[in-house]
Design a protein around this motif. Structure first.
Motif, short mmCIF file in Angstrom:
data_model
loop_
_atom_site.label_atom_id
_atom_site.label_comp_id
_atom_site.label_asym_id
_atom_site.label_seq_id
_atom_site.Cartn_x
_atom_site.Cartn_y
_atom_site.Cartn_z
N UNK A 30 0.91 -1.17 0.14
CA UNK A 30 -0.05 -0.09 0.05
C UNK A 30 0.83 1.15 0.13
N UNK A 31 2.09 1.27 0.80
CA UNK A 31 2.89 2.37 0.65
C UNK A 31 3.60 2.74 -0.81
N UNK A 32 3.96 1.62 -1.37
CA UNK A 32 4.47 1.82 -2.65
C UNK A 32 3.27 2.44 -3.67
N UNK A 33 2.08 1.69 -3.41
CA UNK A 33 0.98 2.18 -4.28
C UNK A 33 0.81 3.77 -4.02
N UNK A 34 0.89 4.20 -2.83
CA UNK A 34 0.48 5.36 -2.06
C UNK A 34 1.82 6.52 -2.94
N UNK A 35 2.89 6.09 -2.84
CA UNK A 35 4.20 6.90 -3.53
C UNK A 35 3.52 7.10 -4.85
N UNK A 36 3.49 5.90 -5.71
CA UNK A 36 3.10 6.01 -7.08
C UNK A 36 2.07 6.96 -7.42
N UNK B 86 -8.84 15.25 -11.49
CA UNK B 86 -9.57 14.61 -10.41
C UNK B 86 -9.26 13.22 -10.14
N UNK B 87 -9.07 12.44 -11.18
CA UNK B 87 -8.93 11.02 -11.07
C UNK B 87 -7.58 10.78 -10.29
N UNK B 88 -6.66 11.54 -10.47
CA UNK B 88 -5.37 11.33 -9.93
C UNK B 88 -5.53 11.57 -8.47
N UNK B 89 -6.12 12.71 -8.33
CA UNK B 89 -6.31 13.37 -6.85
C UNK B 89 -6.98 12.14 -6.08
N UNK B 90 -8.19 11.65 -6.75
CA UNK B 90 -8.81 10.52 -6.07
C UNK B 90 -7.87 9.33 -5.88
N UNK B 91 -7.30 8.72 -6.55
CA UNK B 91 -6.14 7.81 -6.53
C UNK B 91 -5.25 8.00 -5.37
N UNK B 92 -4.81 9.17 -5.42
CA UNK B 92 -3.57 9.39 -4.22
C UNK B 92 -4.56 9.44 -2.90
N UNK B 93 -5.63 9.91 -2.86
CA UNK B 93 -6.38 9.91 -1.59
C UNK B 93 -6.56 8.58 -1.04
N UNK C 143 -3.59 6.76 0.19
CA UNK C 143 -3.02 7.24 1.39
C UNK C 143 -4.05 6.85 2.50
N UNK C 144 -5.49 6.44 2.32
CA UNK C 144 -6.48 5.84 3.14
C UNK C 144 -6.04 4.44 3.48
N UNK C 145 -5.61 3.73 2.27
CA UNK C 145 -5.30 2.30 2.54
C UNK C 145 -4.05 2.11 3.55
N UNK C 146 -2.94 3.13 3.12
CA UNK C 146 -2.00 2.91 4.06
C UNK C 146 -2.17 3.22 5.60
#
Length: 309
Positions: free
Chosen positions: A103-109, A132-139, A142-145
Motif C-alpha cells: 500500500x505504501x508503494x502504491x501510495x508513492x506512485x 480529479x481522477x489522479x487526486x482520488x487515486x492518491x487519496x 493514502x487511506x489504505x496505508x
C-alpha cells in the motif's frame, strides 16, 4: 449360720447393683446419591474394612462420558481465553506488514502521478477530469496505508476487556461443570468413610440400585453401645460421664464403659396400672459406650450385666 446369712446378704447386695442390658449398634447405611446398576461389590457380610477401603461401584458409563465432555469444553474455553490475550500470531502480523508495504508503494506512485498530472494541468495538457481522477487515486492510496497501519497496531493488542471477561466467565462455568461431572463420577465408586464391620449387604451384582438406597450396612466399633435399665431409686444418682462395668458370658474380662445418656422418661417393666405401690416397677433407660477396642468384642443383641461404680 450367721456367717452364711451374711454371705447371702452380701451376694444379694452385689446382685442388686447389677442391671440387665443388651448391646446395640448404631449402623451406618452406605449409599450413593446416584442411581445405577451394581457393577462391583467389593465386600461381603462379616468383612472388616478399613477407612477408605472400596465398598461397591455402580455402572458409570454416562458419568465418564459427561466428565470427558466437560474436560474438553474446559480446554476449549481456556484456549479461547488465552488466544484472545495474545493478539494475532506472528505470521498473521507478517501478512499485514506485507500488505502495508504494498500500500505504501502504491501510495508513492499515486502521489507522483498526481504531481505530474497537476503540472500537465497547469499548462493545459490534461483535462480537469484526469486531474480529479489522479487526486482520488492518491487519496485512496493514502487511506489504505492508514488502514493497514492501524490494523498492524491492533494486531499486537489483546482482546477487549469485555471479550476477555466473557471468555473468563465461560472458562469458570466450564470448570464448575467439570467439578460437577467429577463429583457425579466419584459417587459411583463408594469407599468406607470409617473402619467397621460389614454387617449386611443389600444388593447383588447386576441389580439396579435407586439413588439413596443403601447397599452396605456398616457397623463401626465406635457405634457400639450398651442399653440397660435402672429403677427410679437409682436413676437420680447417675450422671453422664460416669464409669460403669460390663459383664457378659462370652467376655474374657469385664469391660469398662462410660454413661453418655440417661433417659428422663420412665417406663414400666410389665404393663401394670400406675400407682404409688407400683413405683418400684418404673425403670429408666441408660446408654453407656465402651472403648472402641473393647466394643469390637461385643455384638448387637448380646445380653450384658452392668455394674455401677
Amino acid at each position: 449360720m450367721l456367717l452364711a446369712i451374711g454371705l447371702l446378704a452380701a451376694c444379694s447386695g452385689r446382685d442388686a447393683d447389677q442391671y440387665q442390658g443388651y448391646v446395640e449398634g448404631e449402623f451406618v447405611y452406605v449409599a450413593s446419591s446416584q442411581a445405577g446398576r451394581l457393577q462391583n461389590l467389593a465386600v461381603a457380610r462379616g468383612d472388616s474394612v478399613a477407612r477408605g477401603a472400596p465398598l461397591f461401584a455402580l455402572e458409570a458409563t454416562l458419568e465418564q462420558a459427561a466428565q470427558q465432555q466437560a474436560t474438553q469444553q474446559l480446554h476449549a474455553a481456556e484456549a479461547q481465553y488465552a488466544d484472545l490475550q495474545t493478539g494475532k500470531r506472528p505470521p498473521e502480523i507478517a501478512v499485514v506488514r506485507a500488505q502495508l508495504a504494498q500500500a505504501e508503494a502504491a501510495d508513492r506512485n499515486a502521489a507522483e502521478q498526481l504531481r505530474r498530472d497537476q503540472a500537465q494541468f497547469d499548462i493545459h495538457a490534461v483535462s480537469q477530469a484526469q486531474l480529479d481522477n489522479s487526486r482520488a487515486q492518491a487519496d485512496a492510496s493514502r487511506a489504505r496505508v492508514d488502514e493497514l497501519r492501524n490494523q498492524l497496531s491492533v494486531a499486537a493488542l489483546p482482546g477487549r476487556a469485555q471479550q476477555l471477561a466473557a471468555l473468563a466467565a465461560q472458562a469458570d462455568a466450564a470448570r464448575d461443570a467439570l467439578a460437577q461431572a467429577d463429583w457425579r463420577l466419584s459417587e459411583k465408586s463408594i469407599k468406607a468413610g470409617q473402619a467397621g464391620l460389614v454387617y449386611e449387604t443389600m444388593y447383588r451384582v447386576g441389580e439396579w440400585v435407586a439413588a439413596g438406597n443403601p447397599v452396605v450396612r456398616l457397623l463401626p466399633p465406635a457405634n457400639i453401645k450398651i442399653r440397660f435399665f435402672v429403677p427410679e431409686t437409682v436413676v437420680g444418682s447417675l450422671r453422664t460421664g460416669q464409669a460403669v462395668t460390663l459383664h457378659c458370658d462370652a467376655c474374657a474380662h469385664d469391660v469398662a464403659a462410660t454413661v453418655r445418656y440417661v433417659s428422663n422418661q420412665a417406663e414400666f417393666t410389665p404393663p401394670v396400672i400406675y400407682s404409688n405401690d407400683a413405683r418400684d416397677k418404673l425403670v429408666f433407660m441408660v446408654e453407656a459406650w465402651p472403648a472402641a477396642a473393647d466394643a469390637a468384642t461385643l455384638h448387637p443383641g448380646q445380653p450384658v450385666a452392668v455394674s455401677l461404680k
